[in-house]
Design a protein around this motif. Structure first.
Motif, short mmCIF file in Angstrom:
data_model
loop_
_atom_site.label_atom_id
_atom_site.label_comp_id
_atom_site.label_asym_id
_atom_site.label_seq_id
_atom_site.Cartn_x
_atom_site.Cartn_y
_atom_site.Cartn_z
N GLU A 1 0.82 -1.20 0.00
CA GLU A 1 0.00 0.00 0.00
C GLU A 1 0.87 1.27 0.00
O GLU A 1 0.57 2.21 -0.69
N SER A 2 1.94 1.23 0.81
CA SER A 2 2.71 2.45 0.95
C SER A 2 3.47 2.80 -0.33
O SER A 2 3.67 3.96 -0.63
N THR A 3 3.88 1.78 -1.10
CA THR A 3 4.61 2.10 -2.33
C THR A 3 3.68 2.73 -3.36
O THR A 3 4.04 3.68 -4.03
N SER A 4 2.45 2.20 -3.46
CA SER A 4 1.56 2.70 -4.49
C SER A 4 1.04 4.09 -4.15
O SER A 4 0.51 4.78 -5.01
N ALA A 5 1.19 4.48 -2.88
CA ALA A 5 0.71 5.80 -2.49
C ALA A 5 1.67 6.90 -2.94
O ALA A 5 1.34 8.07 -2.91
N SER A 6 2.85 6.52 -3.39
CA SER A 6 3.82 7.53 -3.79
C SER A 6 3.37 8.26 -5.06
O SER A 6 2.55 7.76 -5.81
N LYS A 7 3.94 9.42 -5.27
CA LYS A 7 3.41 10.32 -6.31
C LYS A 7 3.72 9.87 -7.75
O LYS A 7 3.13 10.37 -8.68
N GLU A 8 4.66 8.93 -7.86
CA GLU A 8 5.10 8.56 -9.21
C GLU A 8 3.99 7.94 -10.05
O GLU A 8 4.01 8.04 -11.26
N GLY A 9 3.02 7.31 -9.37
CA GLY A 9 2.07 6.48 -10.12
C GLY A 9 0.92 7.22 -10.78
O GLY A 9 -0.16 6.68 -10.85
N VAL A 10 1.08 8.46 -11.26
CA VAL A 10 -0.03 9.19 -11.85
C VAL A 10 -0.56 8.49 -13.10
O VAL A 10 -1.74 8.24 -13.24
N SER A 11 0.36 8.10 -13.99
CA SER A 11 -0.09 7.51 -15.25
C SER A 11 -0.67 6.12 -15.05
O SER A 11 -1.49 5.68 -15.83
N SER A 12 -0.21 5.44 -13.99
CA SER A 12 -0.73 4.09 -13.77
C SER A 12 -1.92 4.10 -12.82
O SER A 12 -2.37 3.06 -12.39
N PHE A 13 -2.46 5.29 -12.50
CA PHE A 13 -3.62 5.41 -11.62
C PHE A 13 -4.79 4.64 -12.22
O PHE A 13 -5.04 4.74 -13.42
N PRO A 14 -5.60 3.90 -11.49
CA PRO A 14 -5.45 3.63 -10.05
C PRO A 14 -4.75 2.28 -9.79
O PRO A 14 -4.94 1.34 -10.54
N GLU A 15 -3.98 2.23 -8.75
CA GLU A 15 -3.26 1.00 -8.42
C GLU A 15 -3.79 0.33 -7.16
O GLU A 15 -3.34 -0.73 -6.79
N LYS A 16 -4.69 1.00 -6.46
CA LYS A 16 -5.25 0.42 -5.23
C LYS A 16 -6.68 0.91 -5.08
O LYS A 16 -7.10 1.84 -5.78
N PRO A 17 -7.43 0.29 -4.18
CA PRO A 17 -8.84 0.68 -4.03
C PRO A 17 -9.00 2.18 -3.72
O PRO A 17 -8.15 2.78 -3.06
N VAL A 18 -10.07 2.74 -4.25
CA VAL A 18 -10.37 4.16 -4.05
C VAL A 18 -11.42 4.27 -2.95
O VAL A 18 -12.34 3.46 -2.87
N THR A 19 -11.25 5.28 -2.08
CA THR A 19 -12.23 5.51 -1.02
C THR A 19 -13.21 6.58 -1.45
O THR A 19 -12.79 7.61 -1.99
N LEU A 20 -14.49 6.33 -1.25
CA LEU A 20 -15.51 7.34 -1.55
C LEU A 20 -16.11 7.79 -0.23
O LEU A 20 -16.80 7.03 0.45
N ILE A 21 -15.82 9.03 0.16
CA ILE A 21 -16.35 9.55 1.42
C ILE A 21 -17.78 10.03 1.21
O ILE A 21 -18.05 10.81 0.31
N VAL A 22 -18.69 9.51 2.03
CA VAL A 22 -20.08 9.95 1.98
C VAL A 22 -20.34 10.74 3.26
O VAL A 22 -20.29 10.19 4.35
N PRO A 23 -20.59 12.07 3.15
CA PRO A 23 -20.66 12.89 4.35
C PRO A 23 -22.02 12.86 5.05
O PRO A 23 -22.43 13.84 5.63
N SER A 24 -22.75 11.74 4.98
CA SER A 24 -24.02 11.68 5.70
C SER A 24 -24.20 10.27 6.25
O SER A 24 -23.50 9.35 5.85
N ALA A 25 -25.16 10.12 7.17
CA ALA A 25 -25.37 8.84 7.85
C ALA A 25 -25.75 7.76 6.85
O ALA A 25 -26.43 8.01 5.86
N ALA A 26 -25.26 6.56 7.12
CA ALA A 26 -25.59 5.43 6.27
C ALA A 26 -27.09 5.19 6.30
O ALA A 26 -27.72 5.33 7.33
N GLY A 27 -27.67 4.88 5.14
CA GLY A 27 -29.09 4.56 5.10
C GLY A 27 -29.94 5.63 4.45
O GLY A 27 -31.06 5.38 4.07
N GLY A 28 -29.41 6.84 4.31
CA GLY A 28 -30.16 7.90 3.65
C GLY A 28 -30.03 7.80 2.14
O GLY A 28 -29.39 6.89 1.61
N GLY A 29 -30.62 8.77 1.43
CA GLY A 29 -30.58 8.75 -0.02
C GLY A 29 -29.18 8.90 -0.58
O GLY A 29 -28.80 8.23 -1.55
N THR A 30 -28.38 9.78 0.04
CA THR A 30 -27.02 10.01 -0.43
C THR A 30 -26.19 8.74 -0.32
O THR A 30 -25.45 8.37 -1.24
#
Lengths: 333, 493
Positions: free
Chosen positions: A26-55
């Motif tokens: 994980e720590s190697t793929s987080a380095s800045k070099e991998g722009v062209s090879s993006f994405p190399e690891k799972p992406v996090t999607l932050i949802v700023p509301s409680a689970a279960g709502g429409g969002t």
């Protein structure tokens, strides 16, 4: 016995090596070099509301439809509270490497005007808009009013007694109720909850008298006959509640208020990475499984590209700046 | 309907998914930092391509397994794998220190599965009625429940109440860091953006329980004070189990009830059940020192939360906690809309889920009882090997929560605080309790006053609120009053 304890020792060692191995990757793929090879690891999607709502539901369905186009899995993370300020601020402050995408909603263009957060839409680079939904006035099925007009008349006779649940102070559903009160001259008691789902729960339990959330967020309860929707605050009727009139049809003139949901990354994310994400998410939004989901759940599908979304956000921000100062909510301290 | 569900669930693919789910769940639950929520969220994407029933039951297996698995490490090495198991660590680890790990794990497994099965039965029989009762819980009731939860400090405080209260206050204070839950203003963040979201519960818990334990053991290694490991092979006697039946039934009832209340989960429940077991016990001296009821109560309760939490989810379409929220997403992706109409539109799937939940509990019972001999082997690992491993797991677990190194620092600070707390005999569980209940207490207090327009009578004119607040008062002051009464009696004699 000795054999077993040795076995366990090696087992633990194995687990340890595995764990260390995984974290190293994980720590190697987080380095800045991998722009062209993006994405190399799972992406996090932050949802700023409680689970279960429409969002939350929209985010999960979209993440699911987008994964194939992105080539990596997308993990949804709920960060509720503060009308979405908590999650969106975290999203804005995330490392701008494209591995943290945020779902944002209309509150992003309101929080700053409300004096509730330093956060503005300028802190993000938009990827695209996927959804637009109006506010709907929903009450308990056995309430003594059946139309918007009767509701307003009741509120006039009982000033300040009608409790309206919203998704948090300064949330869009709070603004919707406030603007309804302001434009019709009634007095309401606004009760903040941590998202729309707990507000609807409270309405089901009879602890508040009405909610002003989107049609989708009350649809199962309305269909079951526990709640009834009196009207929607938009120009056109909602496609999932076609027999529910708009406020305008009922002769009550209010400004259309509604929520929208889009995807953003932190401002400093490289354009190349943002472009890849925009592509993937907009393709995901057109997938049949996502459009089916939106239809089944009564969510309004509205797709805007990165540029259109940027212009739309600018307009919304200006619009809410006016409403909020009109309603004198900006002094909220 | 139930028979149809039974037939649908009795397919080898479905059973296999439940077995896989339970095993994954037990492993995830027993690792510090990996909670039931994370486990279910991690496995969720795998289920999208599956048949709805198999997919949902895989998640149910992970959920149930993780709640059970969290207690294994709580009992064996005083490291609750999930917040729900924090209460189990109190008496569970005390028993392990006395050499009764085998017995403690047996009770944990039996109580967990009995609690789980009972809650599913409640779910099958009276879910809609229970759900309408859960709706009676509004802000004042949730506030009262949080106050009652805090009063439990008096029963988990250990030797001195004052030290327990200080620890609880510390938890409450740490919980105020971050954005105000009602108005959304940042508090006590000192401009540090990592603190805007508040401090995460899991790194604090890992630090206070696990890291501090590791630090203490390291200290012991260098002093001559090396504890001898004993594992008595004593099996649980029928006589002993019979004494626990009432406690298990009561705790399962408490667990199912609190589980269905929106916003309250397994962590609070386990403490409440522990408190009630102590209240109803004739001999309270053994609590905290390794009372069998001190394991049976929280274990039956935190597992019965699983069935309880399903009640508002399936009947109202409302998720009561984080795990059921993920399950709601899973159901919706599969095209199943939970809510009042679910039993009519998807009746056969619902009953298949019910049967699957019962099977999941049976499988956990089977694996739990079979695994006890293996699990206890962890105690034979020399401390000099085990403790570094635990510290590594603590670090990884704290990082894994948000992929944020800040949480590792929080974990280490909590570990150091925990080390000194243990050294000066401050109990650590009240910190966790205060930390969990603080936000619930605060936001519901403010919301109640908004509802009543500033009228404080809302806190004592509603029956449920009044009962809970009275219970809280009794729990907190009963020990003091009792001491006064005994003293008065002695004076008269």
């Amino acid at each position: 016995m000795n054999f077993l304890s040795n076995y366990f020792y090696f087992f633990c060692l194995g687990v340890l090596l595995l764990v260390v191995g995984c974290s190293g990757e994980e720590s190697t793929s987080a380095s800045k070099e991998g722009v062209s090879s993006f994405p190399e690891k799972p992406v996090t999607l932050i949802v700023p509301s409680a689970a279960g709502g429409g969002t939350d539901a929209t985010a999960r369905a979209l993440a699911d439809a987008t994964e194939d186009h992105l080539g990596e899995s997308i993990g949804v993370e709920n960060k509720e509270g503060g009308s979405g300020a908590i999650g969106m601020t975290q999203g804005a402050n995330a490392t701008p490497d494209g591995y943290t995408v945020s779902m944002v909603f209309v509150e992003l263009t309101m929080l700053n005007h409300l004096g509730m957060s330093e956060l503005t839409s300028d802190q993000f680079k938009p990827l695209g808009l996927v959804n637009l939904d109006p506010a709907a006035l929903t009450v308990s099925a056995d309430a003594p009013y059946d139309t918007v007009e009767e509701f307003i008349k009741y509120a006039e006779e009982h000033p300040g007694e009608v409790k309206v649940g919203n998704a948090g102070t300064g949330s869009i559903w709070h603004i919707a109720a406030e603007s309804l009160a302001k434009e019709t001259g009634i007095k309401l008691n606004h009760v903040p909850f941590e998202g729309a789902a707990p507000a609807v729960t409270s309405l089901m339990g009879g602890h508040v008298d009405a909610v002003t959330v989107s049609p989708a967020e009350v649809l199962p309860q309305v269909e079951a006959g526990d709640l009834k929707t009196l009207g929607v605050m938009s120009k056109d009727r909602s496609n999932i509640m076609e027999d529910v009139p708009t406020f305008e049809e009922e002769g009550v003139d209010v400004t259309p208020v509604g929520t929208w949901r889009g995807l953003v990354v932190p401002k400093d994310t490289p354009d190349e990475v943002a472009g890849k994400l925009e592509d993937a998410f907009l393709k995901g939004a057109e997938e049949e499984e996502f459009t089916e989901f939106m239809k089944n759940n009564g969510l309004g599908l509205e797709i805007k590209s990165s540029d259109e979304f940027q212009q739309f956000m600018n307009k919304e921000s200006e619009f809410y700046g006016e409403i909020i100062s009109d309603l004198d909510l900006g002094s909220n301290e | 309907m139930l028979f149809e569900g039974l037939m649908n669930a009795m397919q080898w693919q479905v059973i296999l998914m439940i077995i896989i789910g339970s095993v994954i769940g037990i492993s995830i639950g027993s690792l510090p930092g990996l909670t039931a929520v994370m486990g279910v969220a991690l496995i969720l994407p795998v289920t999208f391509g599956m048949d709805p029933v198999a997919g949902i039951l895989l998640l149910v297996g992970v959920y149930f397994g993780a709640v059970y698995g969290g207690s294994l490490t709580a009992i064996l090495i005083n490291t609750p794998g999930t917040p729900s198991s924090a209460a189990t660590a109190i008496d569970g680890f005390a028993l392990t220190k006395k050499g009764y790990a085998h017995k403690a794990l047996t009770i944990s497994t039996l109580s967990s599965t009995i609690g789980g099965i009972l809650s599913v039965i409640v779910l099958i029989i009276i879910a809609p009625q229970m759900a309408s009762f859960a709706l009676k819980f509004s802000a004042p009731e949730s506030f009262a429940l949080a106050v009652f939860g805090l009063s439990i400090i008096s029963s988990i405080a250990g030797k001195t109440l004052i030290k327990g209260l200080i620890a609880g206050a510390l938890g409450l204070m740490v919980a105020t860091i971050g954005l105000d839950p009602i108005a959304g203003f940042a508090r006590f963040t000192g401009g540090n953006e990592n603190l805007i979201n508040g401090i995460d519960l899991v790194p604090v818990m890992i630090g206070l329980f696990a890291a501090s334990e590791a630090f203490t053991s390291i200290g012991d290694l260098f002093s001559a004070k090396r504890a001898k490991v004993v594992i008595e092979k004593t099996k649980l006697k029928w006589e002993e189990f019979r004494m626990l039946i009432l406690t298990i039934l009561r705790s399962a009832g408490i667990g199912t009830f609190i589980g269905m209340i929106p916003g309250a989960g397994g962590d609070i429940t386990a403490f409440v059940a522990y408190n009630e077991a102590k209240r109803f016990s004739k001999d309270k001296r053994q609590f905290g020192e390794g009372d069998l009821k001190g394991i049976a109560a929280p274990e039956a309760a935190n597992n019965s939360v699983t069935g309880g939490a399903m009640i508002p989810l399936l009947t109202l379409g409302i998720p009561g906690d984080a795990v059921t929220a993920v399950l709601l997403g899973a159901l919706m992706v599969q095209g199943i809309q939970p809510g009042p109409m679910l039993f009519e539109t998807n009746g056969s799937i619902v009953y298949t889920l019910f049967v699957g939940m019962l099977i999941a509990n049976m499988i956990i019972l089977l694996f739990g009882l079979m695994g006890i001999r293996l699990f206890t082997k962890i105690l034979l690992i020399p401390k000099s090997v085990l403790m570094p491993i635990i510290l590594v797991l603590c670090t990884v677990g704290a990082f894994a929560i948000n992929n944020n190194f800040f949480d590792v620092i929080v974990m280490l600070i909590a570990g150091i605080i925990g080390y000194f707390m243990k050294r000066y005999e401050f109990p650590v569980s009240p910190v966790i309790l205060g930390f969990i209940l603080g936000p619930m207490l605060e936001s519901n207090f403010s919301r109640s006053l908004v509802l009543s327009q500033g009228d404080y009578s809302i806190f004592f004119t509603r029956p449920i609120t009044l009962v809970l607040l009275s219970l809280a008062f009794l729990t907190l002051f009963a020990p003091l009053l009792k001491r006064k009464v005994i003293k008065l009696k002695e004076d008269y004699i």
